[in-house]
Design a protein around this motif. Structure first.
Motif: not given
Length: 340
Positions: A110-119
């Motif tokens: 979940q954290r990776f997915t959110k970070a990738a979207k924000l990036a």
């Protein structure tokens, strides 16, 4: 084998420059398992056709028709020889962006997915994690640094090592080994040279976990240093490894959370000792390269002279690779994780 695609294109334009014929030297492609962007470096000769590389231009590179690198130019140098020296990075470069986030109880998936979207980068979860991490405040940190702590916690709890890899523009969450290759690297098989070292430079065989408690009066008023020392209490838990007599006392101190109890402090000390208490084994291999010699993949390594010093044939994880493409040849330097 040879370069079968090498193009540069400015975003928003239709012109695509095929730069294969103006390559001045080899192409170097470097990837690392430990939170850094994939890098492509190369040199181009200036030509009188209106082409000039620019920062932000999209670079695509294929070797023997296989996709290798897709990213953007972040730096170029130009000198009196009329040659451009260019550095491009893949989409993992955008995980260096800084942000302030509050992670709720969640998994690294979940954290990776959110970070990738924000990036703002294409992304894919190849291997999921179901381990729940505690809530955390991350203030003014890069996405790399935020995820690094989450990955470490997941590894300590589950034993699984997750990592990020940019697969031709798509950043993927993977678990090692991503691929376990059966053909071995060693004497008379791919290897052209090696170097090996063992080090205790960064070892800690004594771990002290410290909780600092200050009186409420001290927390709410400005006092002298002497008064501060008098009103501060240190609670410590120390865990010692079995190598102190042989290596000497190599101590590190870690802070405990404000309300951590003795059991939690002991568990933290034991966990840190487990990760920091072993000597580092570093193995570098010079090889004739293949495109699956990338971080996160495992190869069996079989070298007779290594066996003579106690490093037998075993599967080893590639942690960093630098491929050099020149003419029809791919050579690589691999850094391997040696389990002991």
């Amino acid at each position: 084998m040879a370069v079968t695609l090498f193009t540069i294109q400015t975003p928003g334009t239709k012109t695509v420059w095929d730069v294969r014929d103006i390559l001045e030297s080899e192409i170097k492609w470097t990837t690392d398992i430990d939170f850094s962007a994939g890098q492509l470096t190369f040199k181009l000769v200036e030509v009188d056709e209106g082409f000039t590389p620019k920062n932000g231009d999209v670079v695509k590179f294929r070797w023997d028709h296989e996709p290798v690198f897709k990213g953007k130019i972040f730096k170029f140098d130009y000198d009196e020889s009329e040659v451009f020296t260019i550095t491009a990075y893949d989409n993992l470069r955008y995980f260096k962006n800084q942000d302030s986030l509050i992670w709720p109880v969640s998994t690294i998936t979940q954290r990776f997915t959110k970070a990738a979207k924000l990036a703002g980068v294409p992304h894919k979860v190849v291997d999921k994690s179901t381990h729940k991490l505690t809530a955390e405040v991350c203030d003014s940190k890069s996405y790399f640094d935020m995820l690094k702590e989450s990955f470490k916690s997941t590894r300590r709890a589950t034993g699984h090592r997750y990592f990020l890899f940019c697969n031709y523009g798509t950043v993927e969450l993977r678990r090692s080994p991503h691929k376990k290759v059966k053909r071995y690297i060693g004497d008379k098989s791919y290897m052209t040279g090696f170097s090996y070292s063992r080090s205790i430079e960064d070892v800690a065989n004594v771990v002290r976990v410290v909780r600092t408690d200050k009186s409420k009066k001290q927390q709410t008023s400005a006092t002298s240093k002497a008064a501060e020392a008098k009103s501060t209490k240190l609670t410590t838990v120390t865990k010692q490894g079995s190598t102190v007599e042989r290596w000497g006392r190599l101590q590190t101190v870690e802070k405990a959370k404000d309300k951590a109890n003795a059991a939690q402090m002991k568990a933290k000390a034991a966990s840190i000792l487990k990760s920091k208490g072993k000597q580092a084994h570093t193995l570098k291999l010079d090889v004739l390269g293949t495109l699956d010699m990338i971080p996160g993949n495992e190869y069996p390594v079989k070298v007779k002279s290594l066996k003579d010093i106690g490093v037998g044939t075993k599967y080893m994880l590639i942690t960093k690779s630098t491929h050099t493409f020149s003419g029809t040849t791919d050579t690589a330097e691999l850094e391997m994780k040696v389990r002991w």
